[in-house]
Design an enzyme around this catalytic site. Sequence first.
Site, PDB file in Angstrom:
ATOM      1  N   LYS A  41       0.848  -1.223   0.039  1.00 50.23           N
ATOM      2  CA  LYS A  41       0.097  -0.010  -0.131  1.00 50.23           C
ATOM      3  C   LYS A  41       0.905   1.319  -0.078  1.00 50.23           C
ATOM      4  O   LYS A  41       1.989   1.219   0.422  1.00 50.23           O
ATOM      5  CB  LYS A  41      -0.581  -0.090   1.344  1.00 50.23           C
ATOM      6  N   ARG A 140     -10.359  -0.069  15.349  1.00 52.66           N
ATOM      7  CA  ARG A 140     -10.413   0.436  14.040  1.00 52.66           C
ATOM      8  C   ARG A 140     -11.296  -0.252  13.281  1.00 52.66           C
ATOM      9  O   ARG A 140     -12.439  -0.358  13.564  1.00 52.66           O
ATOM     10  CB  ARG A 140      -8.935   0.456  13.367  1.00 52.66           C
ATOM     11  N   TYR A 269      15.558  30.206   6.180  1.00 47.64           N
ATOM     12  CA  TYR A 269      14.659  31.044   6.744  1.00 47.64           C
ATOM     13  C   TYR A 269      14.754  31.312   8.181  1.00 47.64           C
ATOM     14  O   TYR A 269      15.069  30.409   8.921  1.00 47.64           O
ATOM     15  CB  TYR A 269      13.210  30.565   6.318  1.00 47.64           C
ATOM     16  N   MET A 317      11.559  24.436   1.015  1.00 45.55           N
ATOM     17  CA  MET A 317      10.974  23.440   0.347  1.00 45.55           C
ATOM     18  C   MET A 317      11.696  22.835  -0.846  1.00 45.55           C
ATOM     19  O   MET A 317      11.655  21.616  -1.176  1.00 45.55           O
ATOM     20  CB  MET A 317       9.823  24.234  -0.565  1.00 45.55           C
TER      21      MET A 317
HETATM   22  C1  LIG Z   1      -0.163  -1.819   6.908  1.00 46.09           C
HETATM   23  C2  LIG Z   1      -1.013  -2.876   7.412  1.00 46.09           C
HETATM   24  C3  LIG Z   1      -0.183  -3.962   7.755  1.00 46.09           C
HETATM   25  C4  LIG Z   1       1.445  -4.200   7.323  1.00 46.09           C
HETATM   26  O1  LIG Z   1       2.123  -3.599   8.699  1.00 46.09           O
HETATM   27  P1  LIG Z   1       3.622  -3.663   8.936  1.00 46.09           P
HETATM   28  O2  LIG Z   1       3.842  -3.170  10.211  1.00 46.09           O
HETATM   29  O3  LIG Z   1       4.189  -2.469   7.899  1.00 46.09           O
HETATM   30  O4  LIG Z   1       4.029  -4.885   8.658  1.00 46.09           O
HETATM   31  C5  LIG Z   1      -0.848  -5.121   8.112  1.00 46.09           C
HETATM   32  N1  LIG Z   1      -2.094  -5.188   8.369  1.00 46.09           N
HETATM   33  C6  LIG Z   1      -2.753  -4.138   8.205  1.00 46.09           C
HETATM   34  C7  LIG Z   1      -4.144  -4.233   8.252  1.00 46.09           C
HETATM   35  C8  LIG Z   1      -2.280  -3.095   7.723  1.00 46.09           C
HETATM   36  O5  LIG Z   1      -3.025  -2.059   7.366  1.00 46.09           O
END
Ligand SMILES: *Cc1c(COP(=O)(O)O)cnc(C)c1O
Length: 377
Positions: A41, A140, A269, A317
């Site tokens: 992701k 969650r 800055y 930046m």
């Molecule tokens: C992002 C995520 C993971 C991976 O977690 P890591 O700590 O990066 O290994 C696993 N399960 C869920 C539900 C996630 O959102």
Amino acid sequence: MSGHDPFQRVTAIVDLGAVERNCRMLRSRLAAGTELCAVVKADGYGHGMGECADAALRGGATRLAVATATEAFELRERVGAEVPIFVMGALTGAELDVALQARAELNVWRADFFDALAERAGMFGFRPRIHVKYDSGMGRLGDREPYGVARLADAAADDERVELAGVWTHFATADEEDEGYLRGQLESFREVALPIQQRHPGTVLHAANSAATLRGPEFHFGMVRCGIAVYGLDPFGRDGEGAGLEPALSLHTYVADVKRIHAGESVGYGRSWRAPADTWVGVLPIGYGDGYRRGLSNAAEVVVGGVRRPVVGTISMDNMTVDLGAETDVEPGQPAVALGDQGDERVAAELLAERLGTINYEITTGLTRRVPRAYRT
Ligand SMILES: *Cc1c(COP(=O)(O)O)cnc(C)c1O
């Protein structure tokens, strides 16, 4: 990497061989029947989703996970029809259609979403595989009610239109030293998920992120979902070398100018730094527009000429400045490493994270689109 020719102002070099080896290392810790699902992701935590997915599959991952429908869609085009892709996030109605089009496996915990999904599935001419999520304490996504999870799993297993693929949960404190809460979540997940698996053999149970995976086999079940460790970053925020992790990403820039700054003069800055004595300052054409965060002003180091140089002044930046010292042989054009190794020196993502009061995840994920990723295998 000190010989890197700076053909662009900033480049992130991603070592796909490292991604592959990290996956192999993770695989080696799993029992024969346990699958490695590589989490790619957020553009592979900033490393590049497609390239890292390919590398992870070469390293023994058999599944991929993303957070969103769009990610699943893009990933499907990249990896072809065969590799299972799991969307872990919540989906709107429109996103559900995108995820179904991508033939993704889906996260389900609400009955109304399940109904919508089962109804839509017919339009796409296949039986979507669903993973019912139990909220064992993350607070969650997922159903907190064991009975709700069981009922939904049974409904999915009995419904011709879908396929029950898994029951899963997510840990809140797998990266913390104190295992109390983690053990509680594990126990509660086992109580909910094992009976479902007994009723519906073939259901895959999964709970572990990278931290839980590295902790030990009691967290592994039928599959683990590893993200951060795939990229060689340590989920516990330490130097990951001990765990056999190899950071895949390094961030390269160069010295655009070297200038004399006299005692009492400032750079940047707000004049947040003034030279305590006459010194040389190197100007690097990288800044928070690239994801090198402003919070690192006067608080980090960059390797130039094989030496760690303190960041001085406010990061802007597009530029930042480092103190090269009273005498220097650094010249304009020389490479600079903002993250990663040069010679014997290293700036680790964990160090930058610590200085920012955040986690290593955010360091690579925060690199912006302006930074081209260059791949080596
Ligand atoms: C992002 C995520 C993971 C991976 O977690 P890591 O700590 O990066 O290994 C696993 N399960 C869920 C539900 C996630 O959102």
